[in-house]
Design a protein around this motif. Structure first.
Motif, short mmCIF file in Angstrom:
data_model
loop_
_atom_site.label_atom_id
_atom_site.label_comp_id
_atom_site.label_asym_id
_atom_site.label_seq_id
_atom_site.Cartn_x
_atom_site.Cartn_y
_atom_site.Cartn_z
N ASP A 476 36.87 50.70 45.26
CA ASP A 476 37.47 49.57 45.77
C ASP A 476 38.48 48.74 44.73
O ASP A 476 37.97 48.68 43.63
N SER A 477 39.73 48.81 45.05
CA SER A 477 40.70 48.38 43.91
C SER A 477 40.18 46.99 43.13
O SER A 477 39.97 47.02 42.07
N LYS A 478 40.09 46.07 43.91
CA LYS A 478 39.45 44.74 43.63
C LYS A 478 38.30 44.58 42.81
O LYS A 478 38.14 44.02 41.68
N SER A 479 37.40 45.30 43.32
CA SER A 479 36.03 45.46 42.75
C SER A 479 36.26 46.23 41.52
O SER A 479 35.44 45.84 40.36
N PHE A 480 36.84 47.28 41.26
CA PHE A 480 37.03 47.98 40.06
C PHE A 480 37.91 47.03 38.81
O PHE A 480 37.23 47.33 37.79
N PHE A 481 38.86 46.49 39.28
CA PHE A 481 39.58 45.66 38.32
C PHE A 481 38.59 44.63 37.92
O PHE A 481 38.59 44.29 36.91
N SER A 482 37.77 44.07 39.05
CA SER A 482 36.95 42.83 38.60
C SER A 482 35.74 43.32 37.75
O SER A 482 35.17 42.28 37.01
N SER A 483 35.57 44.54 37.71
CA SER A 483 34.36 44.85 37.06
C SER A 483 34.67 45.36 35.58
O SER A 483 33.89 45.72 34.77
N VAL A 484 35.91 45.33 35.31
CA VAL A 484 36.65 45.57 33.65
C VAL A 484 35.88 44.82 32.81
O VAL A 484 35.98 43.56 32.94
N ASP A 485 35.17 45.51 31.93
CA ASP A 485 34.48 44.43 31.07
C ASP A 485 34.84 45.05 29.48
O ASP A 485 34.34 44.28 28.52
N ALA A 486 35.78 45.87 29.20
CA ALA A 486 36.46 46.26 28.01
C ALA A 486 37.62 46.83 28.27
O ALA A 486 37.90 47.51 29.05
N VAL A 487 38.61 46.47 27.26
CA VAL A 487 39.86 46.84 27.26
C VAL A 487 40.28 47.10 25.74
O VAL A 487 40.23 46.40 24.91
N GLY A 488 40.91 48.49 25.81
CA GLY A 488 41.18 49.08 24.56
C GLY A 488 42.57 48.62 23.95
O GLY A 488 43.38 48.00 24.59
N ASN A 489 42.68 48.92 22.57
CA ASN A 489 43.83 48.53 21.81
C ASN A 489 44.90 49.67 21.62
O ASN A 489 45.88 49.75 20.92
N ASP A 490 44.71 50.85 22.63
CA ASP A 490 45.32 51.97 22.29
C ASP A 490 46.53 52.21 23.57
O ASP A 490 46.31 53.37 24.32
N LEU A 491 47.30 51.24 23.77
CA LEU A 491 48.18 51.48 24.99
C LEU A 491 49.09 52.50 24.97
O LEU A 491 49.55 52.95 23.65
N ARG A 492 49.23 53.35 26.07
CA ARG A 492 50.15 54.50 26.12
C ARG A 492 50.83 54.41 27.11
O ARG A 492 50.32 54.07 28.16
#
Length: 526
Positions: A476-492
């Motif tokens: 589920d889109s909102k559930s997946f986004f709401s469960s993000v608990d880490a975001v990397g520094n490797d933007l591509r």
């Protein structure tokens, strides 16, 4: 070869004469509130190879125009009319070009008058039930005068078709050298020069030029009963040098075409030998790489953030948006994701979706879609901005000169965080590392998705383990986004060469991407 570019010389003619053509038309027609003219010339060359053998190349030139007219009816409604056509070599003859533009303007004017009259009739018949037809006239803006040059070392018009065939053949032969496990492979290369001009009755004259070069590879690997099909593209807004030499850009680097194809084929061979993923029960921790997140940002952020889709203009054939059920029931200002997650579209960045002005002459700018978890805005045109009561943000673009501009993504991506991807993986006791995208399956309003991956690895106590093929992520889109608990520094950013939208279909180039993300989802086999 450059000297043959007569179609491009029509741009210079319209730079001199286009404003007067529009002004004379507007003076001669009753009720004209606004008119614009867009003209585009395109030169394209391509070459291909299959299984280490050459295939035919291609070369094409085209020219097309589009005009739009707004007519204000005496009773209030504003009617809009548009006409466009491919005109080819006609563009090289000024008298014929002007006659065709005048014909198109007259046609658009008749359509705009008809639209205004029919709106007035409906309002008289239905009263308040038709008040939505009284959308205000698009507000005026400051006039803009600007010229934007293309970026290239090798002008696409100066190359021969043989050069495109050779770079494809060289790459295909290197793939063939990987052995019999590569059952089939196709390599293609393309380079293009595109130049356009936009003129309106408000005093805007904008000329923009773009060089595109793109490499594509499709490969089939077979080892025993193991079968893997992989397809991917690289592309830049540059000359062929970005394929022959590679490109070291910060956000969207790419190897040379041969290395790109060999790496894709070697991966396909490895996957053909890997076991099929057996989906675990229930939700699991998933770490998704930038390439996989490119398709998530494209399908689940980009498309539902297009205001024409959100306002139901595409509902009959392409779906709606989970961000806006109605003007009073929507996600604006509400939490749709973890506070760690942000997403935007930014045409100013150096990617496949870069541009300075859209096809309504509006300067493109960064649009925040999700700002630290809060949904904050749509891509819009001048018309949809008026409906939503916001400023236009320069997102209306057409794939060809004769098409009506639609609201399109540019460089649409998740913003980076501060955590190295290695640390994100090392913190997972049990989970899966999902890499590369293949096929999306998205719900009608994009509120949930299933996207297949090229590679899925087990994560066991912070270490990457066994490789699997044929896996996909379901969430589920909102559930997946709401469960993000880490975001990397490797933007591509990843070049997306074939985003389709509209009827008739328009195919547009853009970039999508993001950094490594960690969330929770279900896994399935393909």
């Amino acid at each position: 070869m450059i000297g043959r570019g007569d179609l491009f010389e029509a741009i210079e003619y319209l730079r001199r004469e286009g404003e007067s053509i529009l002004a004379r038309f507007a003076r001669s027609k009753r009720g004209v509130a606004y008119a614009d003219l867009r003209f585009e010339a395109v030169f394209n060359r391509a070459g291909a190879a299959v299984g280490g053998e050459p295939r035919d190349g291609s070369e094409s030139e085209s020219a097309a125009y589009s005009v739009s007219v707004h007519v204000a009816d005496a009773s209030g409604p504003v009617g809009h009319g548009q006409t466009g056509a491919e005109i080819g070599a006609l563009a090289c003859r000024p008298a014929k070009l002007v006659a065709e533009l005048r014909r198109g303007l007259a046609d658009a004017y008749d359509r705009a008058r008809f639209s205004a009259r029919k709106k007035a009739d409906l309002i008289a018949h239905l009263g308040d039930a038709a008040k939505g037809l009284l959308v205000a006239q698009i507000p005026p803006r400051e006039k803009v005068r600007d010229d934007v040059d293309a970026s290239f070392r090798q002008d696409p018009r100066s190359l021969s078709t043989d050069a495109l065939k050779k770079i494809s053949l060289d790459a295909s032969r290197e793939v063939a050298a990987l052995g019999d496990a590569i059952a089939y492979q196709v390599v293609a290369a393309m380079t293009e020069l595109r130049r356009e001009i936009f003129i309106d009755t408000a005093g805007t004259v904008v000329s923009q030029a773009y060089a595109f070069s793109q490499g594509d590879c499709y490969v089939v690997a077979q080892i025993g009963d193991g079968h893997q099909e992989s397809y991917d593209s690289i592309g830049q807004q540059r000359g062929l040098e970005c394929l022959s030499d590679g490109w070291r850009g910060e956000l969207m680097p790419n190897p040379d075409l041969a290395r790109f194809c060999v790496e894709l084929a070697a991966e396909a061979r490895e996957l053909a030998a890997a076991p099929i993923l057996r989906p675990p029960d229930g939700e699991v921790v998933v770490v998704t790489d930038p390439h996989f997140n490119a398709l998530v940002s494209h399908e689940v952020i980009g498309h539902p953030c297009e205001a024409d889709r959100a306002l139901k203009m595409e509902a009959a054939y392409a779906g709606r948006s989970w961000f806006l059920r109605s003007l009073v029931d929507n996600q604006l200002g509400k939490a749709v994701a973890s506070p760690l997650l942000s997403a935007c579209s930014d045409p100013s960045l150096d990617g496949y979706g870069h541009y300075r002005y859209d096809h309504e002459g509006t300067r493109g700018r960064r649009v925040m879609h999700i700002d630290r978890g809060i949904f904050s805005g749509f891509l819009n045109s001048r018309a949809t901005a008026a409906v939503l009561g916001v400023e236009p943000n320069g997102s209306a673009r057409a794939s060809e000169g004769w098409h009506v501009p639609l609201i399109r993504m540019s460089n649409t991506f998740f913003l980076p965080g501060e955590t190295p991807p290695e640390k994100i993986i090392s913190e997972v006791e049990r989970g899966y590392y999902v890499c590369g995208h293949q096929i999306p399956s998205i719900s009608e309003s994009r509120e949930n998705f299933r996207i297949s991956a090229r590679r899925v690895y087990e994560i066991d106590h912070g270490r990457i383990g066994r490789l699997y093929r044929s896996g996909s992520v379901i969430a589920d889109s909102k559930s997946f986004f709401s469960s993000v608990d880490a975001v990397g520094n490797d933007l591509r950013l990843i070049a997306i060469p074939n985003c389709g939208k509209g009827q008739p279909m328009q195919v547009k180039r853009m970039s999508n991407g993001g950094p490594t993300l960690r969330s929770r989802a279900r896994l399935a086999g393909n």
